[in-house]
Design an enzyme around this catalytic site. Structure first.
Site, PDB file in Angstrom:
ATOM      1  N   CYS A  30       0.804  -1.224   0.000  1.00  0.00           N
ATOM      2  CA  CYS A  30       0.000   0.000   0.000  1.00  0.00           C
ATOM      3  C   CYS A  30       0.836   1.273   0.000  1.00  0.00           C
ATOM      4  CB  CYS A  30      -0.934   0.003   1.214  1.00  0.00           C
ATOM      5  SG  CYS A  30      -1.905  -1.505   1.378  1.00  0.00           S
ATOM      6  N   HIS A  49      -3.154   6.891   1.992  1.00  0.00           N
ATOM      7  CA  HIS A  49      -3.559   5.606   1.418  1.00  0.00           C
ATOM      8  C   HIS A  49      -5.028   5.377   1.714  1.00  0.00           C
ATOM      9  CE1 HIS A  49      -4.160   1.494   0.497  1.00  0.00           C
ATOM     10  NE2 HIS A  49      -4.121   1.087   1.753  1.00  0.00           N
ATOM     11  N   ASN A  62     -10.225  -0.223  -1.360  1.00  0.00           N
ATOM     12  CA  ASN A  62      -8.785  -0.241  -1.116  1.00  0.00           C
ATOM     13  C   ASN A  62      -8.102  -0.838  -2.338  1.00  0.00           C
ATOM     14  OD1 ASN A  62      -6.139  -0.819  -0.333  1.00  0.00           O
ATOM     15  ND2 ASN A  62      -6.716  -1.493   1.723  1.00  0.00           N
TER      16      ASN A  62
END
Length: 315
Positions: free
Chosen positions: A113, A241, A271
């Protein structure tokens, strides 16, 4: 050695949209349950005929067009991804081939990430050192391919997509457009976010990640601002993020970016791991919510409990 800057950004998402109602038909969940816990409404899902390098190439091609560049202007291609199934050729080489970029240095970067902000720093350092002229930096992940669609705690989170930036050298006397990076990791907590096994599957310890992110990251984000000679109140934008809206909102408050537009693309995209930061930044620029020259803090965190952040100036 001069600084570097972002010349253009762009993004790409697959056409298929998976809603919370769709997920309720797969696992024991509901729109209300998902929104209340992670804030996500929809996510884009790539088909079996859409590999990671195709997502990345779409975003990269759009970004080259936005920068007004032809493929031969690029001599470094970096792709941040953790969902490449094949070992070789790497995704960067495949993207270069798809876009017709001749003879670039082509490397993949796997920091999950935090991959894009690591790759952006790597491009900045490489251009500053004179080892590259222009870099195409891409974050791309096909999280749907590593998701257990029977696990309601993880399948509600993930989506697919790609975002990209062109990084080039600043001219003499021009202020650097990419600030110093602050990066690191917590290796002993690597178990908190994983993509492991055969076939590989995404899993995380949600409470551990939440506690770590909301308590440990605010001072790190503030330190990244200090390295750029700014305070959080000076920021026009904050792109964290896009893990979970319930992490993003308290983080933004604790960082103190009181005047910043806060990216909340997780609501519509889920995500998307390494794609989340460049995709969210590109959308803010495309919608006119950020203007050229605006200072924006990018801060990636997650897999490996790695993190990397820097202040950039919008193209």
């Amino acid at each position: 050695m001069h600084g570097s800057r972002i010349a253009a950004v762009g993004h790409y998402q697959p056409a298929k949209i998976l809603t919370n109602e769709d997920l309720a038909g797969l696992v024991d969940t509901s729109d209300e349950w998902i929104r209340s816990r992670v804030g996500i409404r929809t996510r884009h899902i790539a088909g079996p005929e859409e590999p990671v390098d195709e997502l990345a190439a779409h975003a990269g091609g759009k970004t080259l067009a936005a920068a007004g560049l032809t493929p031969d202007a690029i001599d470094l291609v970096l792709v941040a991804t953790s969902t490449a199934i094949d070992r070789s050729p790497n995704m960067a080489a495949r993207v270069a081939a798809r876009l017709g970029i001749p003879s670039p240095s082509a490397m993949d970067i796997n920091v999950v990430c935090a991959g894009f902000t690591h790759a952006l720093a790597t491009a900045d350092h490489t251009v500053r050192a004179g080892a590259a002229t222009r870099a195409l930096v891409i974050g791309a992940d096909k999280m749907s391919e590593v998701t257990d669609w029977t696990d309601r705690t993880s399948c509600v989170l993930t989506g697919d997509g790609a975002g990209a930036a062109v990084v080039e050298a600043c001219g003499p006397g021009e202020e650097a457009g990419i600030g110093p990076v602050l990066w690191g990791s917590v290796p002993e907590m690597g178990h908190a976010v994983r993509i492991e096994g055969t076939p590989p599957r995404f899993a995380q310890e949600g409470q551990s990640v939440y506690r770590w992110a909301t308590t440990q990251l605010p001072p790190l984000a503030r330190a990244a601002c200090e390295r750029a000679g700014l305070t959080p109140a000076d920021l026009a934008g904050l792109v964290l993020h896009q893990a979970n809206l319930r992490i993003i909102e308290p983080l933004a408050e604790r960082i103190g970016a009181v005047n910043a537009v806060v990216a909340r693309d997780v609501v519509d995209s889920g995500n998307t791991s390494a794609a989340s930061i460049p995709m969210a930044l590109s959308k803010l620029v495309e919608r006119g919510e950020l203007r050229s020259g605006d200072p924006v803090l990018l801060f990636g965190f997650g897999g490996n409990l790695s993190y990397a952040g820097q202040v950039v100036r919008c193209p």
